[in-house]
Design a protein around this motif. Structure first.
Motif: not given
Length: 391
Positions: A9, A11, A134, A137, A170-171, A173, A181, A183, A328
């Motif tokens: 992602t 991140l 983040i 997630s 989906s993320l 932060r 969000q 996604h 992650t």
């Protein structure tokens, strides 16, 4: 076989272009009780569609298998800088389910369908020092697996599956003190080939090859952190590498059976999308290496109604060094310990329960340096129930 995919992602900033979910072979079936041992050769229910489609030739004319599972545990991340707020345990309870159907078409041809989810994990970092990078997630994926198997003779069968994979990412932060969000979803194809051999009346072996599968998720935006602006990749790619599993099952007596696995995954070929940090592109292909899997298990049948299972498995780390892992993807060498039991309710149906404990090697995160820290003794546990009916 390794049990993980990298969910990219974008991140992780300075040294990592990957985030992750885990790729499991725990899907609520009897394999969980055996820590996966013998999975490509056991073929005792319709879930063989997922582990070796050639195993359908050992099943009754019609068979349905289903499973329910819950996963939880502790994945605790502590920052090196004690003045900053650490995320703590980022693991969330994660449910799962699976269903399989196998049917005899002719004396030698079998067909089946599987629906299962072995990609997925939810992580929740909460309100921590890096929540602009983040907070949450979630990656979930389901696979629809139409399969065929053909019995060449009494001792040799072949099988194949075409896997239609649907993934959702989906993320969340912190953006201007509010949760934001993003996604996306994607479809990906993969393929599975299997061979099942009856070596002797008491021994059979199976080998399965799974192709690589690629997802592409669009995650847009920038993260402004101490030290610069982090430009996330527009196209984030998830690649599950090709893998091979060899399994053997030997029936010592009608009561006792032993089984084992040897597996490999092609993590060294894993590609990394680039992350832009202050205008500089970063690529970390050299971080990963191929992984190896080994497992042993035992089945004991004290009566015609009961089958008891136990197994242990080891998976090597996909990282070249545990001192520089992705924030992650807190993984390393993995040990699994499983046990469970199956009960024959009627001649046509059985029910089973399984539990498994998974211990992961501790690891350290170097970058982004402002959020450097460590994962100490992360672990997961699984509890599942399965049911099979033949007709």
């Amino acid at each position: 076989m390794k049990t993980r995919i990298l969910l990219c992602t974008g991140l992780l900033a300075a040294s990592c272009a990957h985030a992750s979910a885990l790729y499991f072979y725990e899907t609520g079936t009897e394999d969980t009780a055996l820590a996966g041992a013998g999975q490509a050769a056991r073929a005792q229910d319709a879930s063989t569609i997922m582990t070796n489609p050639a195993g359908m030739t050992r099943l009754p004319d019609h068979m349905v298998t289903g499973g329910l599972q819950v996963m939880d545990g502790s994945i605790d991340y502590q920052l090196n800088n004690g003045a900053q707020k650490s995320p703590g345990d980022v693991m969330k309870t994660f449910p799962n389910a699976s269903a399989f159907y196998s049917q005899k078409v002719t004396d030698n041809l079998y067909a089946g369908m599987g629906l299962y989810g072995n990609y997925g994990l939810g992580i929740d970092y909460g309100n921590w020092a890096g929540d602009r990078l983040i907070k949450k997630s979630t990656m979930v994926a389901m696979t629809l697996s139409p399969s065929l198997a053909y019995k060449l003779n009494d001792r040799l069968s072949i099988g194949a599956s075409a896997n239609v994979n649907y993934g959702y990412l989906s993320l969340t932060r912190d953006v201007n003190d509010e949760d934001h969000q993003q996604h996306d979803h994607d479809w990906a194809m993969s393929y599975r080939l299997g061979l099942l051999m009856q070596l002797t009346d008491q021994t059979r072996a199976g080998i399965t090859w799974n192709s690589q599968a690629d997802y592409h998720f669009n995650i847009n935006g920038k993260a402004r952190l101490p030290g610069g602006n982090y430009d996330l990749p527009i196209s984030a790619q998830v690649r599950a590498p090709q893998q091979i599993m060899l399994s053997v099952v030997h029936d010592f007596t009608p009561q006792w059976s032993v089984m084992g696995d040897l597996g490999w995954q092609d993590w060294s070929q894993f590609g990394a999308p680039q992350v832009t940090v202050n205008g500089q592109h970063l690529d970390n292909r050299s971080r990963m290496k191929d992984t190896w899997h080994g497992a042993v298990g035992v089945q004991y049948r004290p009566t015609n109604q009961w089958r008891l299972n136990a197994g242990v498995a080891f998976d090597s780390s996909p990282y070249r060094s545990q001192s520089d892992v992705a924030m992650t993807l807190p993984t390393g060498d993995e040990w699994r310990f499983g046990t469970g039991a199956q009960y024959q309710i009627t001649p046509a149906s059985n029910i089973g329960v399984a539990v498994e404990y998974l211990h992961m090697q501790s690891s350290h995160v170097k970058s982004p340096s402002v959020f450097a820290g460590s994962y100490d003794n992360p672990h997961l546990w699984f509890a599942s129930v399965n049911y099979s009916y033949q007709f």
